[in-house]
Design a protein around this motif. Structure first.
Motif, short mmCIF file in Angstrom:
data_model
loop_
_atom_site.label_atom_id
_atom_site.label_comp_id
_atom_site.label_asym_id
_atom_site.label_seq_id
_atom_site.Cartn_x
_atom_site.Cartn_y
_atom_site.Cartn_z
N VAL A 249 46.74 35.83 63.22
CA VAL A 249 45.81 36.57 62.37
C VAL A 249 44.85 35.60 61.69
CG1 VAL A 249 47.44 36.56 60.43
CG2 VAL A 249 45.60 38.23 60.47
N SER A 250 43.60 36.01 61.62
CA SER A 250 42.59 35.28 60.86
C SER A 250 41.99 36.26 59.87
CB SER A 250 41.50 34.72 61.77
OG SER A 250 40.56 33.98 61.02
N ALA A 251 42.06 35.95 58.57
CA ALA A 251 41.74 36.96 57.57
C ALA A 251 40.91 36.40 56.42
CB ALA A 251 43.04 37.55 57.01
N TYR A 252 40.27 37.33 55.72
CA TYR A 252 39.51 37.04 54.50
C TYR A 252 39.82 38.14 53.49
CZ TYR A 252 35.55 37.23 51.27
OH TYR A 252 34.78 37.29 50.14
N THR A 253 40.04 37.77 52.25
CA THR A 253 40.22 38.76 51.18
C THR A 253 39.41 38.34 49.96
OG1 THR A 253 42.16 37.67 50.21
CG2 THR A 253 42.57 39.32 51.94
N SER A 254 39.10 39.32 49.10
CA SER A 254 38.38 39.03 47.86
C SER A 254 38.74 40.07 46.81
CB SER A 254 36.86 39.03 48.10
OG SER A 254 36.42 40.32 48.51
N ASN A 255 38.36 39.82 45.55
CA ASN A 255 38.58 40.80 44.48
C ASN A 255 37.44 40.77 43.47
OD1 ASN A 255 39.13 38.38 43.19
ND2 ASN A 255 41.24 38.89 42.64
N TYR A 256 36.24 40.84 44.00
CA TYR A 256 35.05 40.79 43.15
C TYR A 256 34.92 41.99 42.23
CZ TYR A 256 33.48 36.92 46.08
OH TYR A 256 33.39 35.72 46.74
N PHE A 257 35.44 43.13 42.62
CA PHE A 257 35.32 44.34 41.81
C PHE A 257 36.44 44.44 40.77
CE2 PHE A 257 32.67 45.15 45.39
CZ PHE A 257 31.66 45.98 44.94
N GLY A 258 37.66 44.21 41.21
CA GLY A 258 38.79 44.37 40.31
C GLY A 258 38.77 43.41 39.14
N VAL B 3 45.13 40.69 42.43
CA VAL B 3 45.37 40.97 43.85
C VAL B 3 44.02 41.21 44.52
CG1 VAL B 3 47.69 41.91 43.54
CG2 VAL B 3 45.70 43.43 43.36
N GLU B 4 44.02 41.40 45.83
CA GLU B 4 42.76 41.63 46.54
C GLU B 4 42.35 43.10 46.46
OE1 GLU B 4 45.58 43.34 49.30
OE2 GLU B 4 45.65 41.50 48.09
N PHE C 62 50.03 48.25 40.30
CA PHE C 62 49.38 48.05 41.59
C PHE C 62 48.51 46.79 41.62
CE2 PHE C 62 50.36 52.53 41.80
CZ PHE C 62 50.61 52.76 43.14
N ILE C 63 48.05 46.32 40.46
CA ILE C 63 47.05 45.24 40.43
C ILE C 63 47.65 43.90 40.03
CG2 ILE C 63 45.22 46.89 39.95
CD1 ILE C 63 45.27 45.87 37.02
N ARG C 64 48.98 43.84 39.90
CA ARG C 64 49.65 42.59 39.51
C ARG C 64 50.41 42.02 40.69
NH1 ARG C 64 53.11 43.66 34.26
NH2 ARG C 64 53.94 41.66 35.01
N GLN C 65 50.05 40.80 41.07
CA GLN C 65 50.67 40.19 42.24
C GLN C 65 52.17 40.01 42.05
OE1 GLN C 65 49.04 36.37 43.35
NE2 GLN C 65 49.59 36.67 45.48
N ASP C 66 52.61 39.72 40.82
CA ASP C 66 54.04 39.48 40.60
C ASP C 66 54.87 40.75 40.76
OD1 ASP C 66 52.92 40.62 38.30
OD2 ASP C 66 54.39 39.70 36.96
N ILE C 67 54.23 41.92 40.73
CA ILE C 67 54.95 43.18 40.89
C ILE C 67 54.65 43.84 42.23
CG2 ILE C 67 55.19 45.54 39.98
CD1 ILE C 67 54.70 44.43 37.21
N ALA C 68 53.38 43.84 42.63
CA ALA C 68 52.97 44.53 43.86
C ALA C 68 52.99 43.63 45.09
CB ALA C 68 51.58 45.13 43.69
N GLY C 69 52.83 42.31 44.88
CA GLY C 69 52.79 41.38 46.00
C GLY C 69 51.41 41.26 46.61
N ALA C 70 50.73 42.38 46.76
CA ALA C 70 49.38 42.41 47.31
C ALA C 70 48.69 43.66 46.78
CB ALA C 70 49.40 42.41 48.83
#
Length: 359
Positions: free
Chosen positions: A200-209, A223-224, A166-174
């Motif tokens: 769409v105007s968006a913001y994402t982050s991954n400060y916790f992960g 991923v985010e 779930f946390i790998r962009q190359d496998i989950a995409g997001a």
């Protein structure tokens, strides 16, 4: 008993077990094959679930050589595209786990393959089978709210980050957007009749992960875990969408539909750090309206039920196989969901509003 419907399962991870459980509870269904890319894993799954009539494969294309009515695709996200297209072109109807794909281009090709072959592409959004979700849609579609001009939705876990694929962009995409955010989008968009998104105007982050203080696999986390977006639709409608796997807050708020005549407020059920998202049940529904000039809030009684919505999803797919009808949750509809997720990731990367090209 009439004819048996022969089913294959591609991917034998955790969610595949839920598919197997549901199929085993349907009288005229037989699971005849399971495929998993890891050698021996399909056979282990068959033994674990007591699928005495099933054969194991480590290549899904060999599974697709069997005489099958349909296949459940339960692979990691990155494999959804190829296995789905291969299954459709092999003449099989498809029950696909969410999210639909990793990229918008993949989703569009999957829909194209379904149309060209005439085979069903059904996407698994089981929360739709909660009767209360149906009631929310009926209320909005009835016109009681007047013109709906603003919608706010999203789920926020205080702390509920998965790991592994779930946390790998190359496998989950997001990340959170694809995992739990797609449910929130489907709640809003299905209720509205899946309007066409424009920008769409968006913001994402991954400060916790990415922080070892909060996640045991922080070094692999790319991923985010949080995202927010403003999406514009045809018909002068705007959606405020937000989702979170982790945050220092108890909730990101209720889902709201604001109309010119009334407003609808919906909260999810559940408590605890993994709750607060729209992959479960409805907690409350309230309508805000005026009666004789008085501001009025009406609490709408929930439908209390014991339905297993996941099983209902599988039953509906089998019903469509049995009756030869169209997909209950068609890929061409969820393509718009995927287009929004794609736009969110593009917008957050470029830090500007982007157009959504779909249909």
């Amino acid at each position: 008993m009439g004819r048996m419907f022969r089913i294959g399962i591609i991917g034998s991870g955790g969610i595949a077990g839920e598919h197997a459980r549901a199929y085993k509870n349907i009288e005229d269904v037989q699971i005849v094959g399971v495929a998993d890319i890891l050698p021996g894993r399909a056979d282990q799954f068959i033994e674990r679930w007591g699928l005495k009539d099933a054969v194991g494969f480590d290549d899904h294309r060999r599974l697709l050589e069997l005489d099958l009515d349909g296949v459940s695709i339960c692979t990691p996200n990155v494999a959804h595209y190829q296995t789905t297209v291969d299954a459709l072109r092999a003449g099989k109807h498809v029950m696909l786990e969410k999210p639909m794909s990793v990229t918008l281009e993949e989703a569009a090709e999957m829909v194209r393959a379904s149309k060209e072959t005439g085979n069903m592409l059904n996407v698994g959004f089981q929360p739709r089978y909660d009767p209360n979700m149906g009631m929310i849609k009926d209320l909005v579609q009835s016109g009681q709210l007047g013109k709906v001009y603003y919608v706010e939705t999203g789920g926020g876990r205080r702390r509920g980050m998965p790991g592994g694929t779930f946390i790998r962009q190359d496998i989950a995409g997001a990340g959170a957007m694809a995992d739990i955010g797609c449910y929130s989008l489907d709640l809003a968009l299905n209720t509205l009749g899946y309007p066409k998104p424009l920008t769409v105007s968006a913001y994402t982050s991954n400060y916790f992960g990415t922080n070892p203080k909060y996640h045991g696999e922080s070094s692999k986390f790319d991923v985010e875990d949080f995202g927010v977006a403003i999406i514009r639709f045809e018909g002068d409608l705007v959606l405020n969408f937000k989702t979170s796997w982790a945050m220092h807050m108890d909730t990101l708020g209720a889902t709201m539909f604001l109309g010119t005549d009334a407003g609808l407020k919906v909260t999810p059920a559940g408590t605890g750090p993994w709750s607060g998202v729209w992959d479960g049940r409805v907690g409350s529904i309230s309508m805000f309206h005026d009666i004789q000039g008085h501001h009025t809030e009406s609490s709408i009684p929930l439908v209390h039920h014991q339905l297993n919505v996941f099983e209902e999803k599988i039953k509906d797919f089998v019903r469509a196989l049995r009756e030869g009808t169209t997909a209950p949750i068609p890929g061409e509809q969820i393509l718009r969901n995927q287009a929004i997720l794609d736009g969110i990731l593009r917008s957050s990367l470029t830090k500007r509003e982007v157009e959504i090209q779909v249909d």
